[in-house]
Design an enzyme around this catalytic site. Structure first.
Site, PDB file in Angstrom:
ATOM      1  N   MET A 160     -13.603  -2.290  48.284  1.00 44.24           N
ATOM      2  CA  MET A 160     -14.353  -1.053  48.090  1.00 44.24           C
ATOM      3  C   MET A 160     -15.722  -1.184  48.761  1.00 44.24           C
ATOM      4  O   MET A 160     -16.582  -1.942  48.305  1.00 44.24           O
ATOM      5  CB  MET A 160     -14.506  -0.755  46.604  1.00 44.24           C
ATOM      6  CG  MET A 160     -13.175  -0.575  45.887  1.00 44.24           C
ATOM      7  SD  MET A 160     -13.356  -0.103  44.141  1.00 44.24           S
ATOM      8  CE  MET A 160     -14.006   1.574  44.310  1.00 44.24           C
ATOM      9  N   SER A 161     -15.911  -0.431  49.843  1.00 40.33           N
ATOM     10  CA  SER A 161     -17.156  -0.503  50.607  1.00 40.33           C
ATOM     11  C   SER A 161     -18.234   0.408  50.047  1.00 40.33           C
ATOM     12  O   SER A 161     -19.394   0.317  50.444  1.00 40.33           O
ATOM     13  CB  SER A 161     -16.885  -0.098  52.061  1.00 40.33           C
ATOM     14  OG  SER A 161     -16.504   1.273  52.118  1.00 40.33           O
ATOM     15  N   GLY A 162     -17.858   1.313  49.154  1.00 45.24           N
ATOM     16  CA  GLY A 162     -18.788   2.330  48.676  1.00 45.24           C
ATOM     17  C   GLY A 162     -18.648   3.641  49.420  1.00 45.24           C
ATOM     18  O   GLY A 162     -19.281   4.635  49.075  1.00 45.24           O
ATOM     19  N   GLY A 163     -17.814   3.648  50.453  1.00 45.14           N
ATOM     20  CA  GLY A 163     -17.582   4.855  51.235  1.00 45.14           C
ATOM     21  C   GLY A 163     -16.448   5.688  50.673  1.00 45.14           C
ATOM     22  O   GLY A 163     -15.736   5.282  49.748  1.00 45.14           O
ATOM     23  N   VAL A 164     -16.266   6.851  51.271  1.00 44.97           N
ATOM     24  CA  VAL A 164     -15.273   7.784  50.751  1.00 44.97           C
ATOM     25  C   VAL A 164     -13.842   7.302  51.002  1.00 44.97           C
ATOM     26  O   VAL A 164     -12.939   7.555  50.200  1.00 44.97           O
ATOM     27  CB  VAL A 164     -15.490   9.196  51.350  1.00 44.97           C
ATOM     28  CG1 VAL A 164     -15.229   9.202  52.851  1.00 44.97           C
ATOM     29  CG2 VAL A 164     -14.602  10.227  50.664  1.00 44.97           C
ATOM     30  N   ASP A 165     -13.609   6.587  52.093  1.00 43.54           N
ATOM     31  CA  ASP A 165     -12.242   6.173  52.425  1.00 43.54           C
ATOM     32  C   ASP A 165     -11.667   5.223  51.375  1.00 43.54           C
ATOM     33  O   ASP A 165     -10.571   5.448  50.847  1.00 43.54           O
ATOM     34  CB  ASP A 165     -12.202   5.517  53.806  1.00 43.54           C
ATOM     35  CG  ASP A 165     -12.495   6.492  54.928  1.00 43.54           C
ATOM     36  OD1 ASP A 165     -12.177   7.684  54.771  1.00 43.54           O
ATOM     37  OD2 ASP A 165     -13.042   6.075  55.964  1.00 43.54           O
ATOM     38  N   CYS A 222     -15.643  -9.448  61.461  1.00 47.86           N
ATOM     39  CA  CYS A 222     -15.741  -9.279  60.013  1.00 47.86           C
ATOM     40  C   CYS A 222     -14.362  -9.100  59.386  1.00 47.86           C
ATOM     41  O   CYS A 222     -14.053  -9.699  58.348  1.00 47.86           O
ATOM     42  CB  CYS A 222     -16.639  -8.092  59.682  1.00 47.86           C
ATOM     43  SG  CYS A 222     -16.938  -7.870  57.911  1.00 47.86           S
ATOM     44  N   CYS A 268     -23.332  -2.323  60.511  1.00 52.16           N
ATOM     45  CA  CYS A 268     -23.923  -2.307  59.168  1.00 52.16           C
ATOM     46  C   CYS A 268     -25.198  -3.121  59.072  1.00 52.16           C
ATOM     47  O   CYS A 268     -26.110  -2.761  58.329  1.00 52.16           O
ATOM     48  CB  CYS A 268     -22.894  -2.783  58.142  1.00 52.16           C
ATOM     49  SG  CYS A 268     -22.371  -4.508  58.310  1.00 52.16           S
TER      50      CYS A 268
END
Length: 349
Positions: free
Chosen positions: A9-14, A91, A193
């Site tokens: 979970m990156s914190g983004g919507v995807d 990454c 990032c």
């Protein structure tokens, strides 16, 4: 009983929308990476909020040293040696589908998911897991991200779930909004990032503590055309920001770290028909043993082009395109395709 799965979970919507899709079929736990100093906590907070909304256990994994060793140091060193790196690929290889996947296994997860736009399928005919391009309404999704995933192995692919592989961005945002996610309207990240301001040269200066050495702009015959302000300020195909006027468009067509020169030329000088690639990984088969016609692209946004890939004795691969390609750049990746299947890829020398 539901199988246990970790969602990156990156914190983004995807990745948040991916949770909505996965929670019914899996026992999901969330994993968010903390990767570099002076990192905003907003993404971590957003990921945690989404996890809490659905009662999902959430973990934060601090991997700053590993990220520095495999991603930011590689970024700096590739620029200093005259190349142009792709840190997202590094990454994915070492951090997200490497160290984070390892953490998922330690926590007893059988599967690992991300919000990437791509597909994983098992092909019984060849007995292998295949990485495929993302689809949307039966067509290739313009947001397909298979290019940055070419390093995946069979051991990794058998655990990977990519729930967004047949959705487009609009559908993902609609899903997130209908689910009431806090980040449903969050904009996509457009920059690397760890360099959010896009000032790559400034980042390299801060990392190394020194200013890049000025050198000569030359043409392809070696004649000096002027002075450049350091190799890290330029990449192949660049036209703007050269600080020189020629009365005609001139582009960066080469860089030489050994003599600290930047080679300039007209547009046609950017065209090349072949390249060699190192650190090659194949997905659709174990190794390349004979020349193989396929398609390839040398940048994420490029449309793949017909070529023949030929194995070299030292594990590298030679790529010969049917037609010359523009601005092939050392440090970037070349990725090989057959229709919608990712055959593999490597780093351009």
């Amino acid at each position: 009983m539901k199988k246990k799965l970790m969602l990156a979970m990156s914190g983004g919507v995807d990745s948040s929308a991916a949770l909505v899709l996965l929670k019914e079929d899996y026992n999901v736990i969330g994993g968010t990476l903390q990767l570099f100093e002076k990192e905003s906590t907003q993404d971590i907070d957003d990921a945690k909020a989404v996890a809490e909304k659905f009662g999902v256990q959430h973990h934060v994994f601090e991997m700053k040293e590993l990220f520095k060793a495999h991603v930011t140091d590689d970024f700096v060193n590739t620029y200093l040696s005259g190349g142009t790196p792709n840190p997202c690929i590094q990454c994915n290889k070492y951090i997200k589908f490497g160290a984070l996947l390892d953490e998922a296994v330690k926590l007893g997860c059988e599967y690992f998911a991300t919000g990437h736009y791509a597909r994983v399928e098992y092909d019984e005919r060849c007995g292998r897991y295949l990485l495929k391009k993302a689809l949307c309404d039966g067509e290739i999704n313009p947001k397909d991200q298979s290019y940055v995933l070419y390093n995946l192995t069979q051991e990794q692919l058998k655990r990977i779930v990519l729930p967004l592989g047949s959705m487009n961005k609009q559908q993902v945002r609609s899903l997130a909004e209908s689910a009431g996610l806090v980040n449903s309207k969050k904009s996509d990240s457009q920059d690397i990032c760890f360099v959010p301001d896009g000032d790559y040269a400034g980042f390299i200066k801060r990392c190394t503590g020194c200013n890049p050495e000025a050198g000569s702009f030359i043409d392809d015959s070696g004649s000096v055309l002027g002075q450049h302000k350091g190799l890290i300020h330029y990449t192949i195909g660049q036209r703007k920001g050269l600080g020189l006027s020629f009365g005609k468009p001139m582009f960066v067509i080469g860089k030489n770290a050994e003599n600290n020169t930047v080679v300039l030329g007209e547009s046609e000088k950017l065209m090349k028909s072949s390249l060699t690639a190192r650190d090659v990984n194949f997905i659709a088969f174990d190794e390349l043993t004979t020349p193989l016609p396929c398609k390839a692209k040398t940048r994420y946004s490029q449309v793949e082009q017909p070529c023949v890939i030929t194995p070299l004795s030292d594990g590298r691969v030679q790529v010969d395109f049917n037609e010359p390609q523009r601005a092939i750049t050392a440090g970037q990746s070349v990725v090989f395709y057959e229709d919608d299947i990712v055959l593999g890829g490597g780093i351009i020398e």
